[in-house]
Design an enzyme around this catalytic site. Structure first.
Site, PDB file in Angstrom:
ATOM      1  N   ASP A  93      -3.109  14.256  -2.043  1.00 22.74           N
ATOM      2  CA  ASP A  93      -1.771  14.724  -1.748  1.00 22.74           C
ATOM      3  C   ASP A  93      -0.805  13.805  -2.503  1.00 22.74           C
ATOM      4  O   ASP A  93      -1.183  12.712  -2.935  1.00 22.74           O
ATOM      5  CB  ASP A  93      -1.543  14.650  -0.235  1.00 22.74           C
TER       6      ASP A  93
ATOM      7  N   ASP B  11       3.238  13.202  -1.827  1.00 23.05           N
ATOM      8  CA  ASP B  11       4.183  12.463  -0.987  1.00 23.05           C
ATOM      9  C   ASP B  11       3.468  11.827   0.199  1.00 23.05           C
ATOM     10  O   ASP B  11       2.790  12.513   0.968  1.00 23.05           O
ATOM     11  CB  ASP B  11       5.261  13.408  -0.457  1.00 23.05           C
TER      12      ASP B  11
ATOM     13  N   ASP C  25      -2.103  12.590   3.934  1.00 19.88           N
ATOM     14  CA  ASP C  25      -1.524  11.928   5.105  1.00 19.88           C
ATOM     15  C   ASP C  25      -0.973  12.909   6.133  1.00 19.88           C
ATOM     16  O   ASP C  25      -0.148  12.539   6.970  1.00 19.88           O
ATOM     17  CB  ASP C  25      -0.407  10.968   4.663  1.00 19.88           C
TER      18      ASP C  25
END
Length: 221
Positions: free
Chosen positions: A11, A13, A170
């Site tokens: 991922d 960000d 996250d």
């Protein structure tokens, strides 16, 4: 337990880059134009994974179900596009982690729900575009995470079977997307993590709290 994979997908960000300062700054810019005081950064950070929806929700208390949300979202996008590289940086340990992954002979790529409009110039500004084996955005395929399509597209671009990939993110949606794609999953405990269920119950095969911990999993394979 080790991870026996050929490619690592990340991922963006909250996993590779800390974009929270510019996202929160954009939201506070919108408050300022409305005569409202800035909110503390800490209020925005957990919601970064929700993008404009999360930032507008914190800044103005408006949700997608409310009238006027689309107008506010478009304003947020326009403002963010101007300032998105102002304070955004890779997390401190990420450059060394990517070097080590390449040294292990593994390929890596990026799969984000961020639109190409933002992903491509941001990844280029950070020098990640020339190294990543694939960069797949939220609008690259007809579906975004937690649908597996973006992850499968990244694997296709890299010429690696899905079951030979691990997806690191996250957010709960990252774990769900990785599982749906048939990939190993790792939750990045250093990221934004949202405000829902704790990371330990997301169902990821591994939870790591630093890029070094991820490297240990990969190096053991």
């Amino acid at each position: 337990m080790s991870l026996r994979v050929k490619a690592v997908l990340f991922d963006l960000d909250g996993t590779l880059i800390d974009s929270a300062p510019d996202l929160a700054g954009t939201a506070n810019d919108m408050r300022a134009t409305r005569g409202l005081p800035a909110l503390p950064f800490e209020q925005f950070r957990p919601m970064v994974g929700s993008g404009a929806r999360g930032m507008i929700g914190v800044a103005l208390g408006i949700t997608p179900a409310d009238d006027g949300f689309i107008v506010l979202r478009d304003e947020f996008f326009d403002r963010y596009e101007v300032r998105m590289t102002q304070h955004t940086r890779a997390f401190d340990a990420v450059p060394a982690m990517l070097d080590a992954i390449e040294a292990l002979g593994l390929r890596w790529g990026i799969v984000t729900n961020k639109a190409q409009r933002f992903t491509n110039p941001l990844v280029a500004a950070l020098g990640l575009d020339v190294r990543a084996g694939a960069v797949v955005s939220g609008d690259t395929t007809p579906h975004s995470k937690p649908h597996p399509a973006p992850l499968l597209e990244a694997a296709r671009q890299m010429g690696v079977a899905a079951h030979d990939c691990v997806y690191v993110g996250d957010d709960l949606r990252d774990v769900q997307a990785g599982q749906a794609a048939g990939m190993a999953t790792v939750a990045a405990g250093w990221g934004y993590l949202g405000v829902g269920e704790p990371v330990a119950v997301w169902g990821a095969q591994h939870v790591v709290h630093s890029p070094d911990e991820l490297l240990k999993l990969l190096a053991m394979a």
